[in-house]
Design a protein around this motif. Structure first.
Motif, PDB file in Angstrom:
ATOM      1  N   GLU A 255      -8.845   9.110  -2.772  1.00  0.00           N
ATOM      2  CA  GLU A 255      -7.612   8.371  -3.028  1.00  0.00           C
ATOM      3  C   GLU A 255      -7.268   7.371  -1.926  1.00  0.00           C
ATOM      4  O   GLU A 255      -6.575   6.381  -2.177  1.00  0.00           O
ATOM      5  N   LEU A 256      -7.741   7.623  -0.724  1.00  0.00           N
ATOM      6  CA  LEU A 256      -7.379   6.786   0.419  1.00  0.00           C
ATOM      7  C   LEU A 256      -7.729   5.310   0.231  1.00  0.00           C
ATOM      8  O   LEU A 256      -6.953   4.441   0.656  1.00  0.00           O
ATOM      9  N   PRO A 257      -8.878   4.950  -0.397  1.00  0.00           N
ATOM     10  CA  PRO A 257      -9.176   3.519  -0.553  1.00  0.00           C
ATOM     11  C   PRO A 257      -8.144   2.754  -1.372  1.00  0.00           C
ATOM     12  O   PRO A 257      -8.068   1.531  -1.280  1.00  0.00           O
ATOM     13  N   PHE A 258      -7.349   3.461  -2.176  1.00  0.00           N
ATOM     14  CA  PHE A 258      -6.369   2.797  -3.031  1.00  0.00           C
ATOM     15  C   PHE A 258      -4.988   2.706  -2.390  1.00  0.00           C
ATOM     16  O   PHE A 258      -4.082   2.100  -2.961  1.00  0.00           O
ATOM     17  N   LEU A 259      -4.807   3.328  -1.225  1.00  0.00           N
ATOM     18  CA  LEU A 259      -3.497   3.370  -0.583  1.00  0.00           C
ATOM     19  C   LEU A 259      -3.439   2.368   0.562  1.00  0.00           C
ATOM     20  O   LEU A 259      -4.427   2.133   1.253  1.00  0.00           O
ATOM     21  N   ARG A 260      -2.261   1.806   0.767  1.00  0.00           N
ATOM     22  CA  ARG A 260      -2.043   0.901   1.889  1.00  0.00           C
ATOM     23  C   ARG A 260      -0.574   0.958   2.306  1.00  0.00           C
ATOM     24  O   ARG A 260       0.307   1.328   1.503  1.00  0.00           O
ATOM     25  N   ILE A 284      -0.374   5.746   7.354  1.00  0.00           N
ATOM     26  CA  ILE A 284      -1.489   6.519   6.807  1.00  0.00           C
ATOM     27  C   ILE A 284      -2.316   6.993   7.989  1.00  0.00           C
ATOM     28  O   ILE A 284      -2.843   6.183   8.763  1.00  0.00           O
ATOM     29  N   SER A 285      -2.403   8.296   8.167  1.00  0.00           N
ATOM     30  CA  SER A 285      -3.092   8.835   9.323  1.00  0.00           C
ATOM     31  C   SER A 285      -4.582   8.499   9.278  1.00  0.00           C
ATOM     32  O   SER A 285      -5.224   8.647   8.231  1.00  0.00           O
ATOM     33  N   PRO A 286      -5.151   8.065  10.410  1.00  0.00           N
ATOM     34  CA  PRO A 286      -6.583   7.786  10.441  1.00  0.00           C
ATOM     35  C   PRO A 286      -7.432   9.040  10.573  1.00  0.00           C
ATOM     36  O   PRO A 286      -8.663   8.979  10.506  1.00  0.00           O
ATOM     37  N   ASN A 287      -6.794  10.181  10.757  1.00  0.00           N
ATOM     38  CA  ASN A 287      -7.511  11.443  10.953  1.00  0.00           C
ATOM     39  C   ASN A 287      -7.550  12.248   9.660  1.00  0.00           C
ATOM     40  O   ASN A 287      -6.513  12.527   9.057  1.00  0.00           O
ATOM     41  N   LYS A 296      -2.876  12.651   6.015  1.00  0.00           N
ATOM     42  CA  LYS A 296      -1.433  12.647   5.796  1.00  0.00           C
ATOM     43  C   LYS A 296      -0.918  11.227   5.637  1.00  0.00           C
ATOM     44  O   LYS A 296      -1.287  10.326   6.396  1.00  0.00           O
ATOM     45  N   VAL A 297      -0.048  11.068   4.649  1.00  0.00           N
ATOM     46  CA  VAL A 297       0.597   9.780   4.409  1.00  0.00           C
ATOM     47  C   VAL A 297       2.098   9.980   4.557  1.00  0.00           C
ATOM     48  O   VAL A 297       2.661  10.957   4.064  1.00  0.00           O
ATOM     49  N   ARG A 298       2.744   9.023   5.246  1.00  0.00           N
ATOM     50  CA  ARG A 298       4.175   9.151   5.529  1.00  0.00           C
ATOM     51  C   ARG A 298       4.959   8.061   4.810  1.00  0.00           C
ATOM     52  O   ARG A 298       4.575   6.888   4.819  1.00  0.00           O
ATOM     53  N   VAL A 299       6.071   8.473   4.194  1.00  0.00           N
ATOM     54  CA  VAL A 299       7.007   7.563   3.546  1.00  0.00           C
ATOM     55  C   VAL A 299       8.367   7.736   4.214  1.00  0.00           C
ATOM     56  O   VAL A 299       8.830   8.863   4.399  1.00  0.00           O
ATOM     57  N   VAL A 300       9.007   6.641   4.596  1.00  0.00           N
ATOM     58  CA  VAL A 300      10.308   6.703   5.271  1.00  0.00           C
ATOM     59  C   VAL A 300      11.418   6.473   4.252  1.00  0.00           C
ATOM     60  O   VAL A 300      11.426   5.466   3.543  1.00  0.00           O
ATOM     61  N   LEU A 301      12.357   7.431   4.182  1.00  0.00           N
ATOM     62  CA  LEU A 301      13.472   7.375   3.239  1.00  0.00           C
ATOM     63  C   LEU A 301      14.773   7.121   3.985  1.00  0.00           C
ATOM     64  O   LEU A 301      15.064   7.796   4.985  1.00  0.00           O
TER      65      LEU A 301
END
Length: 359
Positions: A255-260, A284-287, A296-301
């Motif tokens: 899934e990572l190739p589709f996320l930015r 998007i964590s590089p690890n 891990k992917v982070r979204v700020v609310l």
């Protein structure tokens, strides 16, 4: 080149006939025939479900209606030729059949996600004892309370603070560089200017100093009680700022190739029923996790009213754009075992079955 059109069966009971639509045999010369006047019957098909065909009269396996004959010389059949489905005039409207053009267009892929909403870790703070002493009063005594900067948290008896205050009084009277050194010492012990300038007016029997909040937020952990002795640096409170929240989810390697960073995420949480939270991917964590091969992917609310609860569950979708590709509606694809098929409009009311390779 003439554009190809697919027909999409939009019948309310679609799920019931998907398994049966490809069980009919294509028209061929081996079908039994009978004459009605000068016309020859080529096959029988359902008026409501025209993909159901037979070489014998009978009932539709889907709706139970009588199969109707298709005669030799049918104009639509002759124009289409081969492995086709014939829709009698008017039945396309009754059956809810639609067509869509095969064309290049960008696709929108919905990546479903789930994760937890937590505090913004960059806004987490710890309030420590600025000096050793005894906690003789607490203005706040339980977790979850809101505090603002410079709000009183506790009162403390400290011999170190009393001695520093006395030195400041003496420096005020003497003047010179000693005054600045005495003021800096009081600031290191946690007093703010408003407290320092009030020292000359303090009563001689006033042995207590207030501990003020150095930041605003919500108390998530309290470490002290009234009467407790603390040393310099001991934890008093942990503070979190819930006006911004972090939503974390795990994205697999595929899934990572589709996320930015910057993609919009739509979230739903049981703590806010009926509401949709929209935010953007911030990190998007590089690890990659070595065990589950995910990142891990982070979204700020934004949470100015603190309605989003800490440690709450949420799920949603990420809308992923892709380059223009040859595409058809998902509902046009029918499956026979593992083989995807569509029906191509060859003539008015006539549709030919095709196997397709999906991307």
């Amino acid at each position: 080149m003439k554009p190809a059109y697919l027909f999409i069966a939009a019948i309310a009971a679609a799920g019931g006939w998907l398994a049966a639509i490809l069980l009919w045999h294509p028209a061929s010369d081996s079908l039994k025939t009978s004459a009605v006047g000068a016309r020859r019957i080529l096959l029988y098909q359902s008026p409501m479900h025209p993909w159901v065909k037979s070489d014998q009269p009978g009932k539709c396996t889907v709706c139970g209606m009588d199969l109707v004959p298709i005669y030799e010389g049918d104009r639509s059949f002759e124009q289409a030729g081969g492995d086709i489905v014939i829709l009698p005039e008017g039945s396309a409207t009754v059956a809810g059949v639609q067509t869509a053009r095969v064309q290049k267009q960008p696709l929108v892929r919905a990546l479903r996600i789930a994760g937890m909403i937590g505090e913004d870790e960059s806004r987490h703070g710890v309030i420590c004892a600025p000096v050793e002493g005894r906690i003789d009063g607490l203005a706040l005594n339980h977790d979850g309370q809101q505090i603002t900067r410079r709000q009183p948290l506790a009162t403390m008896f400290s011999r170190t603070l009393l001695a520093a205050a006395m030195e400041y009084r003496n420096a005020l009277a003497a003047g010179g560089t000693a005054l600045e050194e005495a003021r800096l010492a009081l600031e290191r012990y946690g007093l703010v200017w408003e407290q320092i300038k009030g020292i000359p007016e303090r009563q001689s029997d006033d042995k207590y100093f207030g501990i003020l909040a150095p930041l605003s937020g919500t108390i998530v952990k309290s470490y002290i009680a009234e009467g407790q002795y603390v040393r310099e640096g001991d934890k008093l409170f942990e503070i979190a700022d819930f006006t911004k929240m972090w939503f974390h989810f795990a994205a697999s390697e595929s899934e990572l190739p589709f996320l930015r960073v910057g993609q919009i995420v739509s979230l739903h949480s049981p703590t806010l029923p009926g509401e949709t939270l929209k935010a953007r991917i911030a990190f998007i964590s590089p690890n990659l996790d070595a065990e589950n091969r995910s990142s891990k992917v982070r979204v700020v609310l934004e949470n100015p009213e603190r309605r989003i609860k800490n440690n709450s569950y949420a799920e949603g979708v990420v809308e992923i754009d892709s380059p223009e590709v040859v595409s058809i509606p998902r509902s046009a694809v029918l499956w026979s075992g593992r083989i995807p098929r569509v029906y191509v409009e060859k003539a008015a009311g006539a549709y030919q079955q095709r196997e397709v390779k999906l991307g």
